[in-house]
Scaffold this motif. Structure first.
Motif, PDB file in Angstrom:
ATOM      1  N   ALA A   9       0.803  -1.235   0.000  1.00 16.79           N
ATOM      2  CA  ALA A   9       0.000   0.000   0.000  1.00 16.79           C
ATOM      3  C   ALA A   9       0.829   1.274   0.000  1.00 16.79           C
ATOM      4  O   ALA A   9       0.275   2.360   0.160  1.00 16.79           O
ATOM      5  N   ASN A  10       2.124   1.172  -0.194  1.00 19.17           N
ATOM      6  CA  ASN A  10       2.946   2.382  -0.149  1.00 19.17           C
ATOM      7  C   ASN A  10       2.956   3.149  -1.474  1.00 19.17           C
ATOM      8  O   ASN A  10       3.508   4.246  -1.552  1.00 19.17           O
ATOM      9  N   LYS A  11       2.331   2.574  -2.531  1.00 21.76           N
ATOM     10  CA  LYS A  11       2.305   3.285  -3.811  1.00 21.76           C
ATOM     11  C   LYS A  11       1.129   2.813  -4.659  1.00 21.76           C
ATOM     12  O   LYS A  11       0.454   1.833  -4.340  1.00 21.76           O
ATOM     13  N   SER A  12       0.896   3.528  -5.732  1.00 23.00           N
ATOM     14  CA  SER A  12      -0.065   3.169  -6.782  1.00 23.00           C
ATOM     15  C   SER A  12      -1.459   2.891  -6.234  1.00 23.00           C
ATOM     16  O   SER A  12      -1.965   3.624  -5.400  1.00 23.00           O
ATOM     17  N   ILE A  13      -2.090   1.814  -6.721  1.00 25.94           N
ATOM     18  CA  ILE A  13      -3.476   1.521  -6.366  1.00 25.94           C
ATOM     19  C   ILE A  13      -3.627   1.248  -4.874  1.00 25.94           C
ATOM     20  O   ILE A  13      -4.618   1.655  -4.253  1.00 25.94           O
ATOM     21  N   GLY A  14      -2.654   0.585  -4.288  1.00 22.69           N
ATOM     22  CA  GLY A  14      -2.724   0.301  -2.863  1.00 22.69           C
ATOM     23  C   GLY A  14      -2.728   1.570  -2.033  1.00 22.69           C
ATOM     24  O   GLY A  14      -3.504   1.715  -1.080  1.00 22.69           O
ATOM     25  N   PHE A  15      -1.871   2.511  -2.406  1.00 21.83           N
ATOM     26  CA  PHE A  15      -1.782   3.785  -1.678  1.00 21.83           C
ATOM     27  C   PHE A  15      -3.058   4.596  -1.835  1.00 21.83           C
ATOM     28  O   PHE A  15      -3.601   5.140  -0.865  1.00 21.83           O
ATOM     29  N   GLU A  16      -3.568   4.658  -3.056  1.00 23.32           N
ATOM     30  CA  GLU A  16      -4.790   5.425  -3.292  1.00 23.32           C
ATOM     31  C   GLU A  16      -5.985   4.771  -2.599  1.00 23.32           C
ATOM     32  O   GLU A  16      -6.883   5.467  -2.109  1.00 23.32           O
ATOM     33  N   SER A  17      -5.989   3.446  -2.520  1.00 22.45           N
ATOM     34  CA  SER A  17      -7.058   2.741  -1.795  1.00 22.45           C
ATOM     35  C   SER A  17      -7.003   3.113  -0.311  1.00 22.45           C
ATOM     36  O   SER A  17      -8.042   3.306   0.334  1.00 22.45           O
ATOM     37  N   ALA A  18      -5.787   3.208   0.216  1.00 20.35           N
ATOM     38  CA  ALA A  18      -5.619   3.602   1.619  1.00 20.35           C
ATOM     39  C   ALA A  18      -6.178   5.003   1.845  1.00 20.35           C
ATOM     40  O   ALA A  18      -6.865   5.271   2.834  1.00 20.35           O
ATOM     41  N   ARG A  19      -5.903   5.912   0.918  1.00 23.63           N
ATOM     42  CA  ARG A  19      -6.394   7.282   1.030  1.00 23.63           C
ATOM     43  C   ARG A  19      -7.927   7.314   1.034  1.00 23.63           C
ATOM     44  O   ARG A  19      -8.539   7.980   1.871  1.00 23.63           O
ATOM     45  N   ILE A  20      -8.532   6.585   0.091  1.00 24.48           N
ATOM     46  CA  ILE A  20      -9.994   6.594  -0.013  1.00 24.48           C
ATOM     47  C   ILE A  20     -10.639   6.010   1.241  1.00 24.48           C
ATOM     48  O   ILE A  20     -11.609   6.566   1.789  1.00 24.48           O
ATOM     49  N   LEU A  21     -10.105   4.909   1.715  1.00 24.26           N
ATOM     50  CA  LEU A  21     -10.680   4.263   2.899  1.00 24.26           C
ATOM     51  C   LEU A  21     -10.497   5.125   4.146  1.00 24.26           C
ATOM     52  O   LEU A  21     -11.390   5.212   4.991  1.00 24.26           O
ATOM     53  N   ALA A  22      -9.355   5.775   4.245  1.00 17.70           N
ATOM     54  CA  ALA A  22      -9.130   6.667   5.384  1.00 17.70           C
ATOM     55  C   ALA A  22     -10.127   7.818   5.360  1.00 17.70           C
ATOM     56  O   ALA A  22     -10.669   8.217   6.401  1.00 17.70           O
ATOM     57  N   LYS A  23     -10.396   8.345   4.172  1.00 17.33           N
ATOM     58  CA  LYS A  23     -11.376   9.421   4.039  1.00 17.33           C
ATOM     59  C   LYS A  23     -12.782   8.953   4.386  1.00 17.33           C
ATOM     60  O   LYS A  23     -13.641   9.762   4.760  1.00 17.33           O
ATOM     61  N   ASN A  24     -13.010   7.652   4.264  1.00 19.76           N
ATOM     62  CA  ASN A  24     -14.321   7.087   4.586  1.00 19.76           C
ATOM     63  C   ASN A  24     -14.406   6.580   6.025  1.00 19.76           C
ATOM     64  O   ASN A  24     -15.339   5.856   6.375  1.00 19.76           O
ATOM     65  N   GLY A  25     -13.416   6.955   6.824  1.00 17.90           N
ATOM     66  CA  GLY A  25     -13.502   6.670   8.251  1.00 17.90           C
ATOM     67  C   GLY A  25     -12.916   5.357   8.713  1.00 17.90           C
ATOM     68  O   GLY A  25     -13.065   4.987   9.881  1.00 17.90           O
ATOM     69  N   TYR A  26     -12.241   4.643   7.838  1.00 11.66           N
ATOM     70  CA  TYR A  26     -11.575   3.410   8.241  1.00 11.66           C
ATOM     71  C   TYR A  26     -10.228   3.739   8.875  1.00 11.66           C
ATOM     72  O   TYR A  26      -9.576   4.718   8.497  1.00 11.66           O
ATOM     73  N   ASP A 211      -9.314   6.136 -10.111  1.00 14.67           N
ATOM     74  CA  ASP A 211     -10.535   5.431 -10.512  1.00 14.67           C
ATOM     75  C   ASP A 211     -10.437   3.937 -10.221  1.00 14.67           C
ATOM     76  O   ASP A 211     -11.401   3.306  -9.776  1.00 14.67           O
ATOM     77  N   SER A 212      -9.270   3.364 -10.477  1.00 14.83           N
ATOM     78  CA  SER A 212      -9.101   1.927 -10.242  1.00 14.83           C
ATOM     79  C   SER A 212      -9.107   1.611  -8.752  1.00 14.83           C
ATOM     80  O   SER A 212      -9.643   0.584  -8.328  1.00 14.83           O
ATOM     81  N   ALA A 213      -8.522   2.500  -7.955  1.00 17.06           N
ATOM     82  CA  ALA A 213      -8.554   2.308  -6.508  1.00 17.06           C
ATOM     83  C   ALA A 213      -9.984   2.391  -5.993  1.00 17.06           C
ATOM     84  O   ALA A 213     -10.396   1.613  -5.119  1.00 17.06           O
ATOM     85  N   ALA A 214     -10.755   3.313  -6.544  1.00 14.07           N
ATOM     86  CA  ALA A 214     -12.161   3.448  -6.144  1.00 14.07           C
ATOM     87  C   ALA A 214     -12.934   2.173  -6.467  1.00 14.07           C
ATOM     88  O   ALA A 214     -13.838   1.771  -5.719  1.00 14.07           O
ATOM     89  N   PHE A 215     -12.565   1.522  -7.575  1.00 15.58           N
ATOM     90  CA  PHE A 215     -13.223   0.273  -7.954  1.00 15.58           C
ATOM     91  C   PHE A 215     -12.905  -0.822  -6.931  1.00 15.58           C
ATOM     92  O   PHE A 215     -13.792  -1.577  -6.516  1.00 15.58           O
ATOM     93  N   VAL A 216     -11.663  -0.896  -6.509  1.00 13.06           N
ATOM     94  CA  VAL A 216     -11.262  -1.883  -5.496  1.00 13.06           C
ATOM     95  C   VAL A 216     -11.968  -1.606  -4.173  1.00 13.06           C
ATOM     96  O   VAL A 216     -12.514  -2.516  -3.531  1.00 13.06           O
ATOM     97  N   VAL A 217     -11.970  -0.339  -3.770  1.00 15.14           N
ATOM     98  CA  VAL A 217     -12.552   0.042  -2.486  1.00 15.14           C
ATOM     99  C   VAL A 217     -14.051  -0.243  -2.435  1.00 15.14           C
ATOM    100  O   VAL A 217     -14.593  -0.597  -1.382  1.00 15.14           O
ATOM    101  N   LYS A 218     -14.713  -0.126  -3.568  1.00 13.82           N
ATOM    102  CA  LYS A 218     -16.145  -0.429  -3.632  1.00 13.82           C
ATOM    103  C   LYS A 218     -16.430  -1.812  -3.054  1.00 13.82           C
ATOM    104  O   LYS A 218     -17.411  -2.010  -2.320  1.00 13.82           O
ATOM    105  N   TYR A 219     -15.568  -2.760  -3.362  1.00  8.60           N
ATOM    106  CA  TYR A 219     -15.782  -4.136  -2.896  1.00  8.60           C
ATOM    107  C   TYR A 219     -15.167  -4.383  -1.522  1.00  8.60           C
ATOM    108  O   TYR A 219     -15.509  -5.363  -0.858  1.00  8.60           O
ATOM    109  N   ALA A 220     -14.296  -3.478  -1.098  1.00  9.72           N
ATOM    110  CA  ALA A 220     -13.756  -3.569   0.255  1.00  9.72           C
ATOM    111  C   ALA A 220     -14.774  -3.085   1.280  1.00  9.72           C
ATOM    112  O   ALA A 220     -14.722  -3.461   2.448  1.00  9.72           O
ATOM    113  N   MET A 221     -15.711  -2.262   0.825  1.00  9.70           N
ATOM    114  CA  MET A 221     -16.700  -1.670   1.724  1.00  9.70           C
ATOM    115  C   MET A 221     -18.060  -2.370   1.641  1.00  9.70           C
ATOM    116  O   MET A 221     -19.078  -1.802   2.025  1.00  9.70           O
TER     117      MET A 221
END
Length: 245
Positions: A9-26, A211-221
């Motif tokens: 998660a330190n770069k690319s899709i993993g990092f952006e997924s971390a950002r999105i999830l953190a913004k969503n309160g995780y 956009d790709s991170a948002a797609f991954v996060v959709k299924y993480a949530m």
């Protein structure tokens, strides 16, 4: 606050997924093989005001590292709500089935397949303590045997003797795990973020990392009414992004 561990998660899709999830309160445990890079990535998010992020060193090819990460997280959290198995490698670009070095295949499988199994098994006890545990195995459309067998598919001419098969194996593991956990609240899916421009593929691909991170996060949530045992691809827009195995 729900908790999530993301490998790679330190770069690319993993990092952006971390950002999105953190913004969503995780509360995000930002997994990185290199501890220094993990701290640097977490510091970037802290600078954005996302203090609910903590780096955690985890090398998915090293059982001792996985065990240490599990122990560290278990000392801080009673449970884990989401596991995103994102860490992955491509291997060399030359992957002809006729002459690829078997050591390259072993190296790719060690991260993309065996690493996922070892991480998942290590964190299952914590996930089982969650009310609605979710496992996302980040895969690729190149792992679809159906698409690889279809001359009309855009994936058809893109053959790799190491990377693609490692994702096919990961998909198979996802099916088995989802089946075994079918009578629980677990949601276990294989998610393909699509052909995304990152350093993973020399910044090729039509999709943006965000956009790709948002797609991954959709299924993480996913909630308790979400799908399980499925393969969804950002590259396959039809049938609600459900991809054939």
């Amino acid at each position: 606050m729900k908790t999530v561990l993301i490998t790679g998660a330190n770069k690319s899709i993993g990092f952006e997924s971390a950002r999105i999830l953190a913004k969503n309160g995780y509360f995000v445990y930002l997994g990185a093989r290199d501890a220094a890079k993990g701290k640097e990535a977490a510091a970037k998010l802290h600078a954005e005001g996302l203090t609910n992020v903590e780096p955690i060193q985890i090398d998915v090819t090293d059982k001792a590292s996985i065990k240490a990460a599990q122990k560290s997280l278990a000392e801080k959290q009673a449970s884990l709500d989401v596991l995103i198995n994102n860490a992955g490698i491509l291997g060399s670009w030359e992957q002809s089935a006729q002459d690829v070095d078997v050591n390259i295949i072993r190296e790719v499988f060690d991260t993309n397949y065996f690493g996922v199994i070892n991480v998942t098994q290590a964190f299952l006890p914590l996930l089982k303590k969650s009310d609605a545990p979710v496992i996302v195995n980040v895969t690729s459309g190149l792992g679809s045997l159906t698409l690889h067998s279809d001359p009309n598919s855009k994936f058809y001419p893109v053959k790799t003797a190491a990377y693609g098969p490692s994702k096919t194996a990961l998909n198979a593991f996802t099916v088995v795990l989802a089946y075994e956990l079918r009578d629980t609240n677990f949601k276990v899916n294989a998610i393909d973020p699509g052909y995304t421009a990152t350093d993973f593929n020399n910044n090729q691909g039509p999709f943006k990392v965000e956009d790709s991170a948002a797609f991954v996060v959709k299924y993480a949530m996913l909630g308790t009414d979400g799908p399980t045992g499925k393969f969804f691809s950002h590259d396959v827009p039809e049938n609600n992004n459900e991809c054939p195995w």
